[in-house]
Write a protein that holds these residues in place. Structure first.
Motif, PDB file in Angstrom:
ATOM      1  N   TRP A   1      32.063  41.469  26.490  1.00  0.00           N
ATOM      2  CA  TRP A   1      32.952  41.908  27.641  1.00  0.00           C
ATOM      3  C   TRP A   1      32.772  41.088  28.873  1.00  0.00           C
ATOM      4  N   LEU A   2      33.631  40.508  29.620  1.00  0.00           N
ATOM      5  CA  LEU A   2      33.600  40.143  31.107  1.00  0.00           C
ATOM      6  C   LEU A   2      33.982  41.218  31.972  1.00  0.00           C
TER       7      LEU A   2
ATOM      8  N   VAL B   1      38.576  45.009  36.296  1.00  0.00           N
ATOM      9  CA  VAL B   1      39.296  44.532  34.717  1.00  0.00           C
ATOM     10  C   VAL B   1      38.245  43.950  33.899  1.00  0.00           C
ATOM     11  N   LYS B   2      38.143  44.418  32.721  1.00  0.00           N
ATOM     12  CA  LYS B   2      36.945  44.013  31.483  1.00  0.00           C
ATOM     13  C   LYS B   2      38.007  43.540  30.475  1.00  0.00           C
ATOM     14  N   LEU B   3      37.565  42.433  30.119  1.00  0.00           N
ATOM     15  CA  LEU B   3      38.342  41.585  28.982  1.00  0.00           C
ATOM     16  C   LEU B   3      37.267  41.031  28.083  1.00  0.00           C
TER      17      LEU B   3
ATOM     18  N   GLN C   1      35.437  38.188  26.065  1.00  0.00           N
ATOM     19  CA  GLN C   1      35.436  36.734  26.450  1.00  0.00           C
ATOM     20  C   GLN C   1      36.129  35.934  25.093  1.00  0.00           C
ATOM     21  N   THR C   2      36.161  36.466  24.074  1.00  0.00           N
ATOM     22  CA  THR C   2      36.886  35.775  22.996  1.00  0.00           C
ATOM     23  C   THR C   2      38.261  35.842  22.955  1.00  0.00           C
ATOM     24  N   TYR C   3      38.854  36.427  23.938  1.00  0.00           N
ATOM     25  CA  TYR C   3      40.341  36.427  24.039  1.00  0.00           C
ATOM     26  C   TYR C   3      40.785  34.888  24.860  1.00  0.00           C
ATOM     27  N   GLY C   4      39.873  34.203  25.715  1.00  0.00           N
ATOM     28  CA  GLY C   4      39.905  32.954  26.206  1.00  0.00           C
ATOM     29  C   GLY C   4      40.618  33.156  27.457  1.00  0.00           C
ATOM     30  N   VAL C   5      40.681  34.011  27.999  1.00  0.00           N
ATOM     31  CA  VAL C   5      41.467  34.280  29.202  1.00  0.00           C
ATOM     32  C   VAL C   5      40.740  35.139  30.388  1.00  0.00           C
ATOM     33  N   TYR C   6      41.221  34.684  31.684  1.00  0.00           N
ATOM     34  CA  TYR C   6      40.595  35.416  32.762  1.00  0.00           C
ATOM     35  C   TYR C   6      41.925  35.901  33.649  1.00  0.00           C
ATOM     36  N   PRO C   7      41.589  36.886  34.600  1.00  0.00           N
ATOM     37  CA  PRO C   7      42.729  37.416  35.175  1.00  0.00           C
ATOM     38  C   PRO C   7      42.882  36.868  36.770  1.00  0.00           C
ATOM     39  N   THR C   8      44.148  36.994  37.053  1.00  0.00           N
ATOM     40  CA  THR C   8      44.376  36.612  38.580  1.00  0.00           C
ATOM     41  C   THR C   8      45.245  38.072  39.004  1.00  0.00           C
TER      42      THR C   8
END
Length: 249
Positions: free
Chosen positions: A2-3, A202-204, A206-213
């Motif tokens: 998780w990032l 925000v926690k995502l 890493q395997t989704y391959g996205v980051y938030p703006t």
């Protein structure tokens, strides 16, 4: 894996987070674990000194410590409250308040050090750390590792009271929120809050391959997920975890 991405919602918290980030870099390089880490340490030290030179920083930190101390007194009569934990927090707050009151300008000792002053001036010049620019640095780099580490610790400790206070305040702010799972429909999520927010996390995966703006105001925010490979909006429906934190007012 998780990032966690953090979005401050006012200038004060933004400054606190920057101080925390630079402190992490400074402490990572302080033991000089690899060749070249000395220069990374000095750059981080000077970045931290610049952040701490803000005129309103000590005032903000002092007010926040006192506000947290008053909040502890409101919690004491509540049932099932861990009084020993409150005592520990109160002791820590009192100690930090006393140390801050005894400080004049947190960076004065750093600025008055002739060796550091010479480095600070030259390190702003690209490649300005050669032996012809900074012979005193090359003399220092040749010192015994233990001696260099002890000197670095002394420089770092001069800034410890205010950096420890910022770390404690951020920790207490983060603890005011609770993680909740949401879905970013089509790669976007929007919400509002009845109370003014100070920090959005925000926690995502890493395997989704996205980051938030994140576009945020004190009481509303919008999150767009960006595909890391394309740099464009990701339109998938993806789960994310949110944590909304606010100061005690």
């Amino acid at each position: 894996m998780w990032l966690v991405f953090e979005q401050p919602l006012n200038e004060k918290i933004r400054n606190y987070l920057r101080i925390e980030s630079v402190c992490a870099q400074l402490d990572a390089h302080q033991g000089f674990p690899y060749p070249g880490s000395e220069l990374a340490f000095f750059r981080s030290l000077f970045e931290l000194a610049e952040l701490l030179e803000r005129a309103d920083l000590r005032t903000d930190v002092g007010k926040d410590l006192e506000r947290q101390r008053q909040q502890l007194q409101l919690w004491r009569p509540l049932p099932d409250v861990d009084q020993q934990q409150l005592d520990a927090f109160e002791h820590q707050l009192d100690s930090l308040q006393q140390q801050l009151q005894q400080m004049t300008r947190p960076t004065q000792l750093i600025k008055s050090d002739r060796f550091l002053a010479a480095l600070r001036q030259r390190l702003t010049i690209p490649g300005g750390y050669g032996s012809f620019d900074l012979p005193q640095l090359h003399f220092w780099l040749a010192s015994e590792p233990a001696s260099k580490t002890q000197q670095a610790q002394r420089w770092r400790q001069r800034l410890t009271p205010i950096t420890e206070a910022v770390a404690l305040l951020l920790n207490m702010l983060r603890e005011t929120g609770r993680w909740q799972e949401q879905i970013a429909m089509g790669g976007s999520y929007q919400a509002s809050s009845e109370q003014e927010l100070d920090l959005l996390r925000v926690k995502l995966k890493q395997t989704y391959g996205v980051y938030p703006t994140i576009s945020a105001h004190r009481s509303r925010f919008t999150i767009h997920l960006i595909n890391n490979e394309t740099g464009k909006a990701d339109n998938r429906n993806l789960p994310l975890h949110l944590c909304l934190s606010m100061e005690n007012r």
